[in-house]
Scaffold this motif. Structure first.
Motif, PDB file in Angstrom:
ATOM      1  N   ARG A   1      26.231 -11.651  71.370  1.00 12.02           N
ATOM      2  CA  ARG A   1      26.915 -12.932  71.137  1.00 12.02           C
ATOM      3  C   ARG A   1      26.110 -14.147  71.596  1.00 12.02           C
ATOM      4  NH1 ARG A   1      28.415 -11.363  76.080  1.00 12.02           N
ATOM      5  NH2 ARG A   1      29.089 -12.939  77.603  1.00 12.02           N
ATOM      6  N   ASN A   2      25.143 -13.962  72.496  1.00 17.65           N
ATOM      7  CA  ASN A   2      24.353 -15.090  72.997  1.00 17.65           C
ATOM      8  C   ASN A   2      23.022 -15.269  72.284  1.00 17.65           C
ATOM      9  OD1 ASN A   2      26.096 -16.212  74.938  1.00 17.65           O
ATOM     10  ND2 ASN A   2      25.576 -14.592  76.398  1.00 17.65           N
ATOM     11  N   GLN A   3      22.804 -14.496  71.218  1.00 16.85           N
ATOM     12  CA  GLN A   3      21.584 -14.696  70.444  1.00 16.85           C
ATOM     13  C   GLN A   3      21.655 -16.030  69.689  1.00 16.85           C
ATOM     14  OE1 GLN A   3      20.905 -11.202  68.015  1.00 16.85           O
ATOM     15  NE2 GLN A   3      20.821  -9.843  69.790  1.00 16.85           N
ATOM     16  N   LEU A   4      20.503 -16.483  69.205  1.00 15.92           N
ATOM     17  CA  LEU A   4      20.434 -17.836  68.650  1.00 15.92           C
ATOM     18  C   LEU A   4      20.160 -17.900  67.153  1.00 15.92           C
ATOM     19  CD1 LEU A   4      18.301 -19.542  71.473  1.00 15.92           C
ATOM     20  CD2 LEU A   4      20.782 -19.184  71.381  1.00 15.92           C
ATOM     21  N   ILE A   5      19.631 -16.824  66.577  1.00 20.33           N
ATOM     22  CA  ILE A   5      19.217 -16.868  65.171  1.00 20.33           C
ATOM     23  C   ILE A   5      19.908 -15.771  64.388  1.00 20.33           C
ATOM     24  CG2 ILE A   5      17.266 -16.707  63.569  1.00 20.33           C
ATOM     25  CD1 ILE A   5      15.439 -17.714  65.757  1.00 20.33           C
ATOM     26  N   GLY A   6      20.403 -16.123  63.205  1.00 16.30           N
ATOM     27  CA  GLY A   6      20.963 -15.125  62.300  1.00 16.30           C
ATOM     28  C   GLY A   6      22.465 -15.270  62.125  1.00 16.30           C
ATOM     29  N   MET A   7      23.014 -14.498  61.182  1.00 20.88           N
ATOM     30  CA  MET A   7      24.442 -14.571  60.883  1.00 20.88           C
ATOM     31  C   MET A   7      25.255 -13.497  61.595  1.00 20.88           C
ATOM     32  SD  MET A   7      25.167 -17.131  58.975  1.00 20.88           S
ATOM     33  CE  MET A   7      26.764 -16.706  58.276  1.00 20.88           C
ATOM     34  N   ASP A   8      24.599 -12.501  62.168  1.00 23.28           N
ATOM     35  CA  ASP A   8      25.333 -11.353  62.702  1.00 23.28           C
ATOM     36  C   ASP A   8      25.421 -11.300  64.225  1.00 23.28           C
ATOM     37  OD1 ASP A   8      25.689 -10.523  60.107  1.00 23.28           O
ATOM     38  OD2 ASP A   8      24.028  -9.094  60.137  1.00 23.28           O
TER      39      ASP A   8
ATOM     40  N   PRO B   1      25.991 -26.807  85.233  1.00 23.66           N
ATOM     41  CA  PRO B   1      24.629 -27.201  84.834  1.00 23.66           C
ATOM     42  C   PRO B   1      23.779 -25.977  84.519  1.00 23.66           C
ATOM     43  CG  PRO B   1      24.924 -27.437  87.207  1.00 23.66           C
ATOM     44  CD  PRO B   1      26.265 -27.074  86.651  1.00 23.66           C
ATOM     45  N   PHE B   2      23.036 -26.050  83.434  1.00 20.75           N
ATOM     46  CA  PHE B   2      22.174 -24.941  83.016  1.00 20.75           C
ATOM     47  C   PHE B   2      20.717 -25.267  83.342  1.00 20.75           C
ATOM     48  CE2 PHE B   2      25.937 -23.787  80.874  1.00 20.75           C
ATOM     49  CZ  PHE B   2      25.808 -22.521  80.325  1.00 20.75           C
ATOM     50  N   ASN B   3      19.984 -24.280  83.795  1.00 19.91           N
ATOM     51  CA  ASN B   3      18.544 -24.401  83.993  1.00 19.91           C
ATOM     52  C   ASN B   3      17.880 -24.113  82.646  1.00 19.91           C
ATOM     53  OD1 ASN B   3      15.768 -23.504  84.435  1.00 19.91           O
ATOM     54  ND2 ASN B   3      16.240 -23.629  86.621  1.00 19.91           N
ATOM     55  N   THR B   4      17.341 -25.155  82.029  1.00 21.21           N
ATOM     56  CA  THR B   4      16.816 -25.004  80.669  1.00 21.21           C
ATOM     57  C   THR B   4      15.667 -24.003  80.605  1.00 21.21           C
ATOM     58  OG1 THR B   4      17.439 -27.310  80.220  1.00 21.21           O
ATOM     59  CG2 THR B   4      15.941 -26.247  78.661  1.00 21.21           C
ATOM     60  N   ALA B   5      14.770 -24.057  81.586  1.00 14.66           N
ATOM     61  CA  ALA B   5      13.627 -23.125  81.584  1.00 14.66           C
ATOM     62  C   ALA B   5      14.118 -21.682  81.664  1.00 14.66           C
ATOM     63  CB  ALA B   5      12.695 -23.433  82.753  1.00 14.66           C
TER      64      ALA B   5
ATOM     65  N   VAL C   1      15.485 -20.651  78.258  1.00 13.58           N
ATOM     66  CA  VAL C   1      14.397 -20.328  77.319  1.00 13.58           C
ATOM     67  C   VAL C   1      13.900 -18.912  77.581  1.00 13.58           C
ATOM     68  CG1 VAL C   1      12.037 -20.882  76.625  1.00 13.58           C
ATOM     69  CG2 VAL C   1      13.689 -22.725  77.013  1.00 13.58           C
ATOM     70  N   LYS C   2      13.678 -18.596  78.836  1.00 14.77           N
ATOM     71  CA  LYS C   2      13.185 -17.261  79.206  1.00 14.77           C
ATOM     72  C   LYS C   2      14.161 -16.174  78.770  1.00 14.77           C
ATOM     73  CE  LYS C   2      11.705 -14.559  83.243  1.00 14.77           C
ATOM     74  NZ  LYS C   2      11.558 -14.564  84.730  1.00 14.77           N
ATOM     75  N   ASP C   3      15.459 -16.439  78.945  1.00 13.05           N
ATOM     76  CA  ASP C   3      16.468 -15.428  78.624  1.00 13.05           C
ATOM     77  C   ASP C   3      16.763 -15.307  77.135  1.00 13.05           C
ATOM     78  OD1 ASP C   3      16.707 -14.913  81.306  1.00 13.05           O
ATOM     79  OD2 ASP C   3      18.602 -15.990  81.576  1.00 13.05           O
ATOM     80  N   HIS C   4      16.651 -16.417  76.396  1.00 10.11           N
ATOM     81  CA  HIS C   4      17.149 -16.403  75.018  1.00 10.11           C
ATOM     82  C   HIS C   4      16.124 -16.784  73.952  1.00 10.11           C
ATOM     83  CE1 HIS C   4      21.127 -15.793  76.679  1.00 10.11           C
ATOM     84  NE2 HIS C   4      20.976 -16.854  77.447  1.00 10.11           N
TER      85      HIS C   4
ATOM     86  N   GLY D   1      25.220 -28.315  60.746  1.00  9.99           N
ATOM     87  CA  GLY D   1      26.614 -28.446  61.152  1.00  9.99           C
ATOM     88  C   GLY D   1      27.104 -27.261  61.961  1.00  9.99           C
ATOM     89  N   PHE D   2      26.180 -26.470  62.477  1.00 11.84           N
ATOM     90  CA  PHE D   2      26.563 -25.307  63.279  1.00 11.84           C
ATOM     91  C   PHE D   2      25.565 -25.125  64.417  1.00 11.84           C
ATOM     92  CE2 PHE D   2      27.227 -20.816  64.337  1.00 11.84           C
ATOM     93  CZ  PHE D   2      28.622 -20.772  64.364  1.00 11.84           C
ATOM     94  N   LEU D   3      26.009 -24.480  65.471  1.00  6.20           N
ATOM     95  CA  LEU D   3      25.177 -24.196  66.625  1.00  6.20           C
ATOM     96  C   LEU D   3      25.822 -23.038  67.368  1.00  6.20           C
ATOM     97  CD1 LEU D   3      22.599 -25.544  67.815  1.00  6.20           C
ATOM     98  CD2 LEU D   3      24.094 -26.841  69.348  1.00  6.20           C
ATOM     99  N   SER D   4      25.002 -22.108  67.856  1.00  6.56           N
ATOM    100  CA  SER D   4      25.556 -20.984  68.607  1.00  6.56           C
ATOM    101  C   SER D   4      26.272 -21.486  69.849  1.00  6.56           C
ATOM    102  CB  SER D   4      24.439 -20.019  69.019  1.00  6.56           C
ATOM    103  OG  SER D   4      23.594 -20.634  69.979  1.00  6.56           O
ATOM    104  N   ASN D   5      27.206 -20.705  70.349  1.00  6.39           N
ATOM    105  CA  ASN D   5      27.936 -21.103  71.544  1.00  6.39           C
ATOM    106  C   ASN D   5      27.002 -21.287  72.732  1.00  6.39           C
ATOM    107  OD1 ASN D   5      30.529 -21.484  73.029  1.00  6.39           O
ATOM    108  ND2 ASN D   5      29.828 -19.682  74.129  1.00  6.39           N
ATOM    109  N   ARG D   6      26.014 -20.430  72.844  1.00  2.59           N
ATOM    110  CA  ARG D   6      25.055 -20.540  73.949  1.00  2.59           C
ATOM    111  C   ARG D   6      24.305 -21.864  73.878  1.00  2.59           C
ATOM    112  NH1 ARG D   6      24.028 -18.958  78.987  1.00  2.59           N
ATOM    113  NH2 ARG D   6      25.463 -17.320  78.319  1.00  2.59           N
TER     114      ARG D   6
END
Length: 419
Positions: free
Chosen positions: A224-231, A394-398, A401-404, A334-339
């Motif tokens: 569910r936390n992936q960033l690319i694709g429809m599935d 607050p999220f640590n952006t770096a 990036v490493k995780d996702h 018009g869309f963006l993953s929840n993560r």
């Protein structure tokens, strides 16, 4: 003869629609309408459109699909544009209709609309129907619900609540009232912009069906936390947002899937996320307009608005490639993953010291799955202005990036075109 209007709001479906069912049972003649309210065509206080092109296009696809379904039952959908009270007053004069049925939406602007209609002498029957759990089934009064989601969930599970059984599909509607209805239907029904998803109940039914048929729910928690694709996630949210499908119908399909194939982490987590959706809805019964002020439920106001910083963030030109990739995906699709929604919201609030309300309004403008309850709830949650006991996220952006996006594929995909 008893004549009524059915005012479609965020319930663009014939299946599991109690308010529409009530209208069908009570009225001898029924006029289904959708109103494109002029107030939504204005710019926000931050000077960008309240409703952007992707949201508008997906809505038009959805109303087009609803119209086809209504016509198959011998009815139709009138799409009207203007100030909503003036639209209803015109219908009252032209057709003599003062009885209105619609769904209940527990958000400030939508509640004001109902009050305005009643003040004009309309008889409005509104029914709550957008949650997975019926409000009457809750083990507490909404105004006394636990603030913290975990406590809310535990009380729901302790009572053994899963979902409220959905109603079936409406198979017949009362005839349309007589009159020159074509003259009233003032909207163009075409849309030049294509969206990622096929709007309307037909698209919802096809998508939900293939999702369960392909057993994608089994891996929902892991992907569910992936960033690319429809599935990588369910993608039910665009249809849920406009009510082209109901949360109860999805929960019922989920329960049927578990009966047939067995429950697992994925099936539980999908129900868990639908419960989060309910939680944000029921919070509105407890806190109402407080959820929309600068302070939210906290003691401190949001950061002051900085127009230059906002334009950098909104256009995907902050200089942080991960954030810029997310903001460009949002603007283009018009869309963006929840993560990514959480990451870019955190960056705006904590790294750029931005006003959380302007960020929430930008999401409202662009997201095809914009939902007033979830959008407000999630932005308050990240900003520490809601019920989160940790006081913000607050999220640590770096780290994100490493995780996702360790291989940079997401950034490469959305940064290749200049904005």
């Amino acid at each position: 003869m008893t004549t009524a209007i059915y005012w479609f709001r965020n319930d663009l479906r014939l299946e599991d629609n109690p308010a529409l069912m009530a209208a069908c049972e009570s009225a001898e003649l029924l006029l289904p309408i959708y109103i494109h309210d002029k107030r939504l065509e204005r710019n926000t206080e931050w000077d960008f459109p309240r409703v952007g092109v992707h949201r508008r296009a997906f809505l038009q696809e959805s109303t087009n699909d609803l119209r086809l379904q209504l016509r198959l039952l011998g009815s139709d959908l009138m799409e009207l544009s203007g100030n909503f009270t003036e639209v209803f007053e015109k219908l009252k004069v032209e057709l003599g209709i003062s009885q209105i049925y619609c769904e209940h939406i527990e958000a400030p602007e939508e509640l004001e609309q109902i009050s305005a209609l009643r003040n004009l002498g309309f008889e409005v029957s509104s029914l709550w129907q957008s949650s997975m759990l019926d409000i009457e089934a809750l083990p507490f009064e909404p105004k006394q619900m636990p603030d913290i989601f975990t406590q809310f969930r535990q009380q729901i599970e302790k009572k053994g609540l899963r979902f409220t059984d959905p109603m079936g599909r409406i198979k017949a509607l009362p005839p349309l009232p007589t009159g020159d209805l074509d003259r009233l239907d003032s909207m163009s029904h075409s849309s030049a912009t294509k969206t990622l998803f096929s709007g309307g109940a037909s698209g919802a039914h096809a998508h939900i069906g293939q999702y369960f048929e392909r057993h994608l729910v089994d891996t929902y928690k892991q992907t569910r936390n992936q960033l690319i694709g429809m599935d990588y996630s369910s993608k039910f949210s665009p249809w849920l947002a406009l009510g082209a499908c109901s949360a109860r119908s999805i929960a019922q399909k989920l329960a049927e899937y578990e009966t047939r194939y067995g429950a697992n982490d994925g099936t539980y987590w999908l129900w868990f996320e639908l419960l989060w959706r309910d939680y944000f809805r029921f919070l509105h019964f407890k806190y109402g307009s407080r959820l929309y002020g600068s302070k939210g439920l906290s003691d401190t106001k949001s950061h002051p608005f900085d127009d230059m910083k906002f334009k950098q963030w909104a256009s995907g030109n902050t200089g942080n490639p991960f954030i810029d990739a997310g903001m460009r995906e949002l603007k283009k699709t018009g869309f963006l993953s929840n993560r990514m929604r959480q990451i870019v919201a955190s960056y705006w609030i904590y790294d750029m010291k931005g006003d959380w309300r302007s960020g929430a309004a930008w999401f409202e403008s662009h997201l095809i799955d914009y939902d007033v309850y979830s959008n407000q709830g999630n932005w308050l949650y990240i900003a520490g202005k809601g019920t989160d006991p940790r006081g913000g996220r607050p999220f640590n952006t770096a780290r994100q990036v490493k995780d996702h996006d360790a291989d940079g594929s997401y950034q490469s995909k959305w940064l290749q075109d200049a904005v």
